[in-house]
Motif scaffolding. Structure first.
Motif, PDB file in Angstrom:
ATOM      1  N   PRO A  51       7.926  -4.616 -10.892  1.00  0.00           N
ATOM      2  CA  PRO A  51       7.338  -5.224  -9.699  1.00  0.00           C
ATOM      3  C   PRO A  51       5.822  -5.350  -9.824  1.00  0.00           C
ATOM      4  O   PRO A  51       5.155  -4.468 -10.384  1.00  0.00           O
ATOM      5  CB  PRO A  51       7.718  -4.253  -8.582  1.00  0.00           C
ATOM      6  N   ARG A  52       5.290  -6.439  -9.313  1.00  0.00           N
ATOM      7  CA  ARG A  52       3.855  -6.744  -9.408  1.00  0.00           C
ATOM      8  C   ARG A  52       3.061  -5.896  -8.424  1.00  0.00           C
ATOM      9  O   ARG A  52       3.428  -5.748  -7.266  1.00  0.00           O
ATOM     10  CB  ARG A  52       3.646  -8.231  -9.117  1.00  0.00           C
ATOM     11  N   LYS A  53       1.956  -5.351  -8.889  1.00  0.00           N
ATOM     12  CA  LYS A  53       1.031  -4.620  -8.027  1.00  0.00           C
ATOM     13  C   LYS A  53      -0.087  -5.564  -7.570  1.00  0.00           C
ATOM     14  O   LYS A  53      -0.262  -6.650  -8.092  1.00  0.00           O
ATOM     15  CB  LYS A  53       0.416  -3.438  -8.784  1.00  0.00           C
ATOM     16  N   ASP A  54      -0.850  -5.109  -6.595  1.00  0.00           N
ATOM     17  CA  ASP A  54      -2.056  -5.818  -6.148  1.00  0.00           C
ATOM     18  C   ASP A  54      -1.774  -7.263  -5.756  1.00  0.00           C
ATOM     19  O   ASP A  54      -2.568  -8.155  -6.030  1.00  0.00           O
ATOM     20  CB  ASP A  54      -3.134  -5.788  -7.244  1.00  0.00           C
ATOM     21  N   SER A  55      -0.643  -7.499  -5.123  1.00  0.00           N
ATOM     22  CA  SER A  55      -0.311  -8.874  -4.733  1.00  0.00           C
ATOM     23  C   SER A  55       0.001  -8.998  -3.244  1.00  0.00           C
ATOM     24  O   SER A  55       0.397 -10.055  -2.780  1.00  0.00           O
ATOM     25  CB  SER A  55       0.892  -9.375  -5.542  1.00  0.00           C
ATOM     26  N   ILE A  56      -0.192  -7.894  -2.506  1.00  0.00           N
ATOM     27  CA  ILE A  56       0.098  -7.903  -1.070  1.00  0.00           C
ATOM     28  C   ILE A  56      -1.150  -7.485  -0.297  1.00  0.00           C
ATOM     29  O   ILE A  56      -1.855  -6.553  -0.688  1.00  0.00           O
ATOM     30  CB  ILE A  56       1.256  -6.937  -0.727  1.00  0.00           C
ATOM     31  N   LYS A  57      -1.425  -8.191   0.787  1.00  0.00           N
ATOM     32  CA  LYS A  57      -2.534  -7.820   1.672  1.00  0.00           C
ATOM     33  C   LYS A  57      -2.023  -7.658   3.102  1.00  0.00           C
ATOM     34  O   LYS A  57      -0.957  -8.170   3.448  1.00  0.00           O
ATOM     35  CB  LYS A  57      -3.644  -8.867   1.619  1.00  0.00           C
ATOM     36  N   LYS A  58      -2.804  -6.942   3.906  1.00  0.00           N
ATOM     37  CA  LYS A  58      -2.443  -6.747   5.303  1.00  0.00           C
ATOM     38  C   LYS A  58      -3.519  -7.351   6.197  1.00  0.00           C
ATOM     39  O   LYS A  58      -4.715  -7.148   5.977  1.00  0.00           O
ATOM     40  CB  LYS A  58      -2.287  -5.264   5.621  1.00  0.00           C
ATOM     41  N   LEU A  59      -3.067  -8.091   7.183  1.00  0.00           N
ATOM     42  CA  LEU A  59      -3.952  -8.689   8.177  1.00  0.00           C
ATOM     43  C   LEU A  59      -3.730  -7.997   9.517  1.00  0.00           C
ATOM     44  O   LEU A  59      -2.592  -7.820   9.956  1.00  0.00           O
ATOM     45  CB  LEU A  59      -3.653 -10.184   8.323  1.00  0.00           C
ATOM     46  N   THR A  60      -4.828  -7.584  10.149  1.00  0.00           N
ATOM     47  CA  THR A  60      -4.784  -7.048  11.505  1.00  0.00           C
ATOM     48  C   THR A  60      -5.702  -7.899  12.368  1.00  0.00           C
ATOM     49  O   THR A  60      -6.853  -8.163  11.984  1.00  0.00           O
ATOM     50  CB  THR A  60      -5.248  -5.582  11.554  1.00  0.00           C
ATOM     51  N   THR A  61      -5.197  -8.354  13.489  1.00  0.00           N
ATOM     52  CA  THR A  61      -6.016  -9.168  14.387  1.00  0.00           C
ATOM     53  C   THR A  61      -5.717  -8.792  15.832  1.00  0.00           C
ATOM     54  O   THR A  61      -4.746  -8.077  16.115  1.00  0.00           O
ATOM     55  CB  THR A  61      -5.768 -10.672  14.152  1.00  0.00           C
ATOM     56  N   PHE A  62      -6.562  -9.269  16.750  1.00  0.00           N
ATOM     57  CA  PHE A  62      -6.485  -8.884  18.156  1.00  0.00           C
ATOM     58  C   PHE A  62      -6.486 -10.154  18.999  1.00  0.00           C
ATOM     59  O   PHE A  62      -7.414 -10.960  18.919  1.00  0.00           O
ATOM     60  CB  PHE A  62      -7.668  -7.984  18.508  1.00  0.00           C
TER      61      PHE A  62
END
Length: 364
Positions: free
Chosen positions: A127-138
Motif C-alpha cells: 500500500p502507498r504511503k503519503d497519499s492521503i490528506k485530511k481537510l477540516t473546515t467550519f
C-alpha cells in the motif's frame, strides 16, 4: 478530440501522481493540441509499432512502457529509442506513456493479472504511503450539507469501499469583520457568534486542488477557515502488487502449468516446490524482486512476478514459491485493460489494439 482531451481521460483513470518518482510518464512526443485521428494501444513503443500506427492512420500511441526513460541528449538514430522517436516526430505521431501510474492503480495492471488467474479477496501488496490528506473546515449549519456534497463530488470522503465519509461536530464560531471585509453574516467591527458545523474528511493528495476549489466555491463565507494536513495512513486502494486467494487449492505444478497457459509463457523459472497446496497468491507485473519480502509477509504460498535474478530465488527459503513468468507475459493484458476503459469513454475515433508483439525475449 485533441490529444490533450484524451490525456485528461487517461489521467482520470491513472493520475500522474500515482507514478513512481523514477518513472517517465505522460506525453513523451507530440503536440497536445493536435486532433486525434486514431489511437493505437500498445505495451511498448518501437519502430514497428510506429509503422503500424502509420498504416492504421493513428496519430496517437498510448503505450504502457515509456520509450524515453532516461534523458536524450541527441537524436541521431543511433539506437532503437532514438530511431523510434525520430520516426514518430517525422510522421506527427504523439506518444503517451502510462507505466507505474497504472501499476499503482487499484484496478490496474495487477488487478488484471488477478482477474486472469481468478483470485478473490484481493488486496494491495504494498500500500502507498503519503497519499492521503485530511481537510477540516467550519461551515454555518444551514450550508453544511451543500458544502459536504460539493466536497464529495470533488472526490473527498472516500475510504476503501465507502464514500461520502465525513465526521461532523456542532459548535459555535466567532469572528469580527474589519473595515475591509464584506461579511455574509455579522456586522463590521462587531464580534459575531455563528452556529457552525466542523466537517472533517480525507481525500487523495493528488485531488487537493480540485477539493479545495470545491470548498471555496461552495462555502458561503468570504474568508474560508480550513486546515489541511498529511496523514501517515497507508492507502489500501493504491500501491504496487496484489495478493488474493484461489477459490480452491491447487497443487504447485498444476497451478504453474495453468499460469503458463494463461500468460502464454515460453517457460516459467521457479524456486523449489515445497509440496504444499497453493491457496494464497501474490502478484506483481514486471520487475518485482523488490517485493519478495512483502509477498512473504503477506503469507503468500506463491509469488508471481518477473526479472528475478539467480540469487533472488534463494530468498524463497522454502517459505513459499517464487515464480518468474516473464516481464512481457505478466503485463501483456494491460493493453486490454486500457482498451476496455478508453472505449467506454471515447467514441470520436478508432481505438486499436496493436497486433505487434513487442516481447524482445524469444524461447527455443
Amino acid at each position: 478530440m485533441l490529444v490533450n482531451e484524451v490525456i485528461d481521460i487517461i489521467e482520470e483513470f491513472a493520475p500522474p501522481a500515482y507514478a513512481e518518482d523514477f518513472d517517465n510518464i505522460g506525453l513523451l512526443v507530440g503536440d497536445r493540441n493536435s486532433t486525434v485521428t486514431g489511437a493505437l494501444i500498445t505495451l511498448d513503443t518501437l519502430e514497428t509499432v510506429v509503422d503500424e500506427a502509420i498504416e492504421k492512420k493513428c496519430n496517437l500511441i498510448i503505450s504502457f512502457h515509456p520509450i524515453i526513460f532516461s534523458g536524450l541528449k541527441k537524436l541521431t538514430g543511433k539506437d532503437y529509442v532514438e530511431k523510434t522517436v525520430i520516426k514518430a516526430i517525422k510522421n506527427d505521431i504523439a506518444i503517451y506513456a502510462i507505466h507505474t501510474a497504472l501499476d499503482n492503480q487499484y484496478k490496474g495492471v495487477n488487478d488484471m493479472i488477478c482477474e486472469k488467474i481468478g483470485l478473490k479477496n484481493r488486496q494491495i501488496l504494498i500500500p502507498r504511503k503519503d497519499s492521503i490528506k485530511k481537510l477540516t473546515t467550519f461551515v454555518p449549519n444551514l450550508q453544511a450539507d451543500s458544502v459536504r456534497k460539493a466536497l464529495f463530488a470533488a472526490g473527498a470522503g472516500s475510504i476503501g469501499n465507502y464514500d461520502n465519509c465525513s465526521f461532523n461536530l456542532k459548535g459555535e464560531g466567532s469572528f469580527k469583520p474589519n473595515s475591509e471585509a464584506n461579511p455574509v453574516v455579522g456586522k463590521l467591527g462587531e464580534v459575531h457568534l455563528e452556529k457552525e458545523t466542523q466537517i472533517g474528511l480525507t481525500y487523495p493528495s493528488h485531488l487537493e486542488k480540485k477539493v479545495l476549489q470545491a470548498l471555496f466555491n461552495s462555502h458561503p463565507y468570504e474568508e474560508v477557515a480550513y486546515e489541511v494536513r498529511p496523514l501517515e495512513n497507508k492507502n489500501q486502494h493504491l500501491g504496487m502488487g496484489m495478493v488474493g486467494e484461489l477459490s480452491d487449492v491447487e497443487d504447485e505444478k498444476s497451478f504453474l502449468k495453468r499460469i503458463k497457459t494463461i500468460f502464454k509463457c515460453g517457460c516459467i523459472r521457479h524456486s523449489e516446490f515445497r509440496g504444499k497446496p497453493i491457496k494464497k497468491v501474490a502478484v506483481l507485473g514486471g520487475s518485482g524482486s523488490f517485493a519478495i519480502g512483502n509477498a512473504k509477509a503477506a503469507g503468500a504460498d506463491i509469488y508471481l512476478t518477473a526479472d528475478l535474478k539467480y540469487h533472488d530465488f534463494y530468498k524463497a527459503n522454502n517459505n513459499f514459491v517464487l515464480a518468474d513468468i516473464g516481464h512481457y507475459e505478466s503485463e501483456q493484458y494491460t493493453k486490454e485493460l486500457l482498451h476496455s476503459y478508453l472505449t467506454k469513454k471515447i467514441s470520436n475515433f478508432a481505438l486499436i489494439l496493436t497486433e505487434t508483439n513487442t516481447n524482445p525475449i524469444k524461447y527455443i
